[in-house]
Design a protein around this motif. Sequence first.
Motif, short mmCIF file in Angstrom:
data_model
loop_
_atom_site.label_atom_id
_atom_site.label_comp_id
_atom_site.label_asym_id
_atom_site.label_seq_id
_atom_site.Cartn_x
_atom_site.Cartn_y
_atom_site.Cartn_z
N THR A 162 33.31 -30.69 32.70
CA THR A 162 33.07 -30.14 31.37
C THR A 162 32.52 -28.74 31.57
N VAL A 163 33.27 -27.74 31.08
CA VAL A 163 32.94 -26.35 31.37
C VAL A 163 32.91 -25.54 30.07
N GLU A 164 32.33 -24.35 30.17
CA GLU A 164 32.39 -23.39 29.08
C GLU A 164 33.69 -22.62 29.22
N MET A 165 34.62 -22.87 28.32
CA MET A 165 35.96 -22.30 28.41
C MET A 165 36.15 -21.19 27.37
N ASP A 166 36.59 -20.04 27.85
CA ASP A 166 36.95 -18.95 26.95
C ASP A 166 38.47 -18.98 26.75
N ASN A 167 38.90 -19.31 25.55
CA ASN A 167 40.32 -19.43 25.25
C ASN A 167 40.95 -18.14 24.74
N SER A 168 40.27 -17.00 24.96
CA SER A 168 40.81 -15.73 24.49
C SER A 168 42.14 -15.43 25.15
N THR A 169 43.07 -14.95 24.38
CA THR A 169 44.41 -14.70 24.89
C THR A 169 44.46 -13.46 25.77
N GLU A 170 45.44 -13.41 26.65
CA GLU A 170 45.72 -12.20 27.43
C GLU A 170 46.98 -11.52 26.91
N ASN A 171 47.50 -12.02 25.78
CA ASN A 171 48.65 -11.40 25.14
C ASN A 171 48.19 -10.13 24.43
N ILE A 172 48.74 -9.00 24.84
CA ILE A 172 48.28 -7.70 24.35
C ILE A 172 48.39 -7.60 22.83
N ARG A 173 49.41 -8.21 22.25
CA ARG A 173 49.61 -8.10 20.80
C ARG A 173 48.56 -8.86 20.00
N ASN A 174 47.83 -9.78 20.64
CA ASN A 174 46.86 -10.60 19.90
C ASN A 174 45.41 -10.36 20.33
N LEU A 175 45.14 -9.22 20.96
CA LEU A 175 43.78 -8.92 21.40
C LEU A 175 42.87 -8.61 20.22
N SER A 227 32.88 -25.69 24.72
CA SER A 227 32.72 -26.72 25.74
C SER A 227 33.97 -27.60 25.77
N GLU A 228 34.61 -27.68 26.93
CA GLU A 228 35.83 -28.47 27.07
C GLU A 228 35.78 -29.28 28.37
N THR A 229 36.35 -30.47 28.32
CA THR A 229 36.50 -31.29 29.52
C THR A 229 37.94 -31.16 30.00
N VAL A 230 38.10 -30.66 31.23
CA VAL A 230 39.43 -30.33 31.74
C VAL A 230 39.54 -30.77 33.20
N PHE A 231 40.76 -30.83 33.70
CA PHE A 231 41.02 -30.94 35.12
C PHE A 231 41.08 -29.53 35.70
N LEU A 232 40.17 -29.22 36.62
CA LEU A 232 40.20 -27.94 37.31
C LEU A 232 40.89 -28.10 38.66
N LYS A 233 41.75 -27.16 39.00
CA LYS A 233 42.41 -27.16 40.30
C LYS A 233 41.45 -26.60 41.34
N VAL A 234 41.24 -27.34 42.43
CA VAL A 234 40.32 -26.92 43.49
C VAL A 234 41.06 -25.99 44.43
N LEU A 235 40.55 -24.75 44.55
CA LEU A 235 41.15 -23.78 45.45
C LEU A 235 40.43 -23.71 46.78
N PRO A 258 31.77 -20.25 34.72
CA PRO A 258 32.97 -19.41 34.60
C PRO A 258 32.78 -18.04 35.22
N LEU A 259 33.85 -17.49 35.74
CA LEU A 259 33.89 -16.09 36.14
C LEU A 259 34.55 -15.34 35.00
N ILE A 260 33.77 -14.48 34.34
CA ILE A 260 34.18 -13.92 33.05
C ILE A 260 35.11 -12.72 33.25
N TYR A 261 36.24 -12.80 32.57
CA TYR A 261 37.21 -11.71 32.52
C TYR A 261 37.87 -11.76 31.16
N LYS A 262 37.91 -10.62 30.46
CA LYS A 262 38.50 -10.63 29.12
C LYS A 262 39.09 -9.26 28.80
#
Length: 394
Positions: free
Chosen positions: A85-98, A108-116, A146-150
């Motif tokens: 369960t993580v703090e998820m930023d669902n902000s788009t990276e689509n330039i037209r919708n910034l 707050s969302e519960t998700v499967f995270l891929k382990v790198l 989270p590692l924040i990038y927006k």
Amino acid sequence: MKKVFVLLLFILIKVSVYAQITFEEGYFISNNGNKINCQIKNKDWLSNPIDFKYKLSQNSEVKTIGIDSVKEFGIGNTLKYIRKTVEMDNSTENIRNLTYDRNPSFQSETVFLKVLIEGKANLYYYEGKGFRRFFYSKDGLNTVRPLIYKLFLTTGNSINKNLSYRQELLDSLPCERLTFVKVQNLDYSQSDLEYYVNNFNNCDGAVVIKKVKNKVAFNLSVRAGLNLGDMEYTNNYSKGSFYNNLIGYRIGLEAEIKLPFNKQKWALFIEPSFHSLKQTKESQNLSVDVNYQSIEIPLGIRHYFFLNQNIKMNANIGYVFDFPQKSSSIVFNGSNVFDSLYPNPSNPFAGLGINYRDKLSFELRYNYSRSLLLNLNSGIIYNYLSFIVGYKLF
């Protein structure tokens, strides 16, 4: 001829779809902590899954289990997901919708995270619809951050970036050799973040891990085959085929670049090749002598489907550019029309192929109609099937 290709396309697609239903050795950990060894359908997820299919043995029933019932699952030594369960930023990276807000909008969302990466610090990845996010944890703690990038817009409608992940890494995962200057050049990408976390995990030792970018694979193959085609003559008054089952040959080299994602299932290719057609037809009202040589340069994109360890299928599409040789001629009733040929005839194509042990290849390719005659009142339309055999040199 086109109907034959469509029929084969349908059959091969059905075969490939069936073949993609492959189960690989894996495991999952249930909510009560039990580890269940099983076979999991590896869909090579582009977006992070919310469930998966599994079976307990080769011949047992296929079941589906979801994120509510699984803490962790993995396939072989290459793929692992954990539920968090993580703090998820669902902000788009689509330039037209910034938006103009530089701050992430956390939910707050519960998700499967891929382990790198796992170690003193762990690195995780999540991809949703229109965005991707990286997370980390350290020192065996259960908290994933989270590692924040927006991307966001400024008042002048310019695009700017919130790069807070760089400072977060410096503060939370410090290492003497990971200086501020190095972090300032750190992209929000899997390769760069893996480079940083791997170096942090080895910071106390003598090992310095070099930044490794995802590599592309380059293949070179020799390819030869036969072309089975039709030519059609049209003018303002009539239309009709003057050649059916016109046979020619081809030989060339294919350079293929496999792209560094999705298990290298996608590739780009270019295939310069020499083509030759020679045939004569005589009838009561028509005499045609075809002597057509050209250099073709197909450019395309290819997708692979893995059937088993030795065999994989592929489908490809692209565009072919044709360069007729000066020695070519197409003679109608004693008149050579070569001077009025298109300087560079071209057409789209679609192909289906099979590779054996990554050495031998067999392909059926349909080349759509190509106009050969540059004349407002008449034309020559040429389309053909190619039967191609290839051998990979390296």
